[in-house]
Design a protein around this motif. Structure first.
Motif, short mmCIF file in Angstrom:
data_model
loop_
_atom_site.label_atom_id
_atom_site.label_comp_id
_atom_site.label_asym_id
_atom_site.label_seq_id
_atom_site.Cartn_x
_atom_site.Cartn_y
_atom_site.Cartn_z
N VAL A 65 0.84 -1.20 0.00
CA VAL A 65 0.00 0.00 0.00
C VAL A 65 0.87 1.25 0.00
O VAL A 65 0.62 2.22 -0.74
CB VAL A 65 -0.97 0.00 1.20
N ALA A 66 1.92 1.25 0.82
CA ALA A 66 2.82 2.40 0.88
C ALA A 66 3.55 2.59 -0.45
O ALA A 66 3.76 3.72 -0.89
CB ALA A 66 3.84 2.21 2.01
N ARG A 67 3.91 1.49 -1.10
CA ARG A 67 4.60 1.60 -2.38
C ARG A 67 3.70 2.22 -3.44
O ARG A 67 4.15 3.03 -4.26
CB ARG A 67 5.08 0.22 -2.84
N VAL A 68 2.42 1.85 -3.43
CA VAL A 68 1.48 2.46 -4.38
C VAL A 68 1.40 3.97 -4.13
O VAL A 68 1.30 4.75 -5.07
CB VAL A 68 0.09 1.81 -4.26
N GLY A 69 1.45 4.37 -2.86
CA GLY A 69 1.43 5.79 -2.55
C GLY A 69 2.65 6.52 -3.10
O GLY A 69 2.56 7.67 -3.54
N ARG A 70 3.80 5.84 -3.07
CA ARG A 70 5.04 6.44 -3.59
C ARG A 70 5.11 6.37 -5.11
O ARG A 70 5.72 7.22 -5.75
CB ARG A 70 6.27 5.74 -3.00
N GLU A 71 4.52 5.32 -5.68
CA GLU A 71 4.58 5.09 -7.13
C GLU A 71 3.16 4.93 -7.67
O GLU A 71 2.71 3.79 -7.91
CB GLU A 71 5.39 3.83 -7.43
N PRO A 72 2.44 6.03 -7.85
CA PRO A 72 1.03 5.93 -8.28
C PRO A 72 0.82 5.13 -9.56
O PRO A 72 -0.24 4.55 -9.77
CB PRO A 72 0.62 7.39 -8.47
N GLY A 73 1.80 5.08 -10.42
CA GLY A 73 1.66 4.35 -11.67
C GLY A 73 2.15 2.92 -11.61
O GLY A 73 2.32 2.27 -12.65
N LEU A 74 2.38 2.39 -10.42
CA LEU A 74 2.87 1.02 -10.27
C LEU A 74 1.93 0.07 -10.99
O LEU A 74 0.73 0.05 -10.74
CB LEU A 74 2.97 0.65 -8.79
N PRO A 75 2.43 -0.75 -11.93
CA PRO A 75 1.55 -1.62 -12.71
C PRO A 75 0.81 -2.64 -11.86
O PRO A 75 1.33 -3.12 -10.84
CB PRO A 75 2.50 -2.30 -13.70
#
Length: 306
Positions: A65-75
């Motif tokens: 969840v935190a990674r999605v916040g840092r990388e909004p375009g994460l595939p």
């Protein structure tokens, strides 16, 4: 002995060696082979786009969840697996802990929109339960069932035991359309390591295999298939057969249960159906039927037979 910079040792392999006291810290619990898992699962045109294995973390769900916040375009299709979770979470903020390399602790990133209406996203934890149960039944040779809404059950000595759980969380902002689904499965947990007496593991249920690499591959391949069918049907639980599959494998249906609801309320009745929104339908003593969408369910009596 192997040094950190030993030639021929990949970062994934080195991190696996350090989890839980070294590669040979527990001979019955070898580390996952991350490079081999990636070769088997991450492929062009497939759902899984990346797969990372870490030695230990608090919660794979929280990390992803935190990674999605840092990388909004994460595939879509990012997979995070931990050899050990120190602050894993279940429903109602319950803790999920287990010894290093004793289970499968993973989270996946899904982006079901825009083809699937948001009101159908609530089926994802149930879908993940069907996928995990069917994948593990084939690969571990264990009869698995589902306790509504998101527990995986096995039989140990004729008694139902929880061996896994599922947790879904929204990730990023509303515009991201991202959800993270976490799956935790006890694989080689021993009786003396159980967090509660009602827990179990695949090993305790006499699984024919407790090799976590093929088990993880089976779970993720099953999830890819069920998710693909559900998304192709625009999230329709009937057309995708998710609703029928869940009902067929649900140990809650046909039993008298107590649903403990928010606000210190409860309902007791027979669990008779799963409705189109994934809610559990209870037949109450007075003949009324009530659909329960959230809460904790306690099985009070075995399912009716015959």
């Amino acid at each position: 002995m192997t040094s950190e910079n030993a030639p021929g040792t990949s970062p994934d392999e080195r991190s696996a060696e350090t989890a839980g006291g070294g590669r040979w810290g527990d001979l019955e619990r070898p580390p996952l082979n991350a490079p081999a898992l990636r070769r088997a699962l991450v492929r062009p045109g497939g759902l899984w786009t990346s797969l990372d294995v870490v030695p230990a973390t608090g919660s794979t769900n929280a990390d992803l969840v935190a990674r999605v916040g840092r990388e909004p375009g994460l595939p879509e299709g990012a997979v995070l697996v931990a050899e050990e979770q120190t602050a894993g979470r279940g429903r109602l903020d319950r803790r999920w802990t287990a010894p290093a390399r004793s289970g499968l602790f993973l989270s996946v990133l899904l982006r079901p929109g825009p083809g699937v209406p948001v009101e159908r996203w609530g089926w994802l934890p149930l879908l993940a339960g069907v996928a995990a149960a069917t994948g593990l039944s084939r690969s571990a040779g264990v009869d698995m069932s589902l306790k509504w809404p998101n527990d995986l059950l096995v039989r140990v000595g004729g008694e139902e035991r929880k061996t896994g759980g599922i947790l879904m969380e929204r990730a990023g902002g509303p515009e991201d359309g991202a959800v993270v689904v976490g799956i935790g499965i006890n694989v080689t947990l021993r009786a003396g390591e159980l967090p509660v007496p009602t827990a179990g593991s695949l090993a305790m249920a006499d699984a024919v295999s407790t090799d976590r690499d093929p088990l993880l591959r089976a779970v993720l391949r099953s999830l890819e298939r069920w998710y693909g069918d559900w998304r192709a049907a625009s999230g329709d639980p009937a057309a995708s057969t998710v609703q029928a599959a869940y009902a067929a494998g649900c140990a809650t249906l046909g039993r008298t249960v107590r649903a403990e609801l928010p606000g210190d309320r409860s309902l007791t009745g027979e669990a008779v159906a799963l409705d189109g929104d994934g809610r559990l339908v209870l037949a109450l003593a007075g003949g009324e039927r009530r659909a329960v969408g959230a809460g904790d369910v306690v099985h009070l009596r075995p399912a009716a037979t015959g």
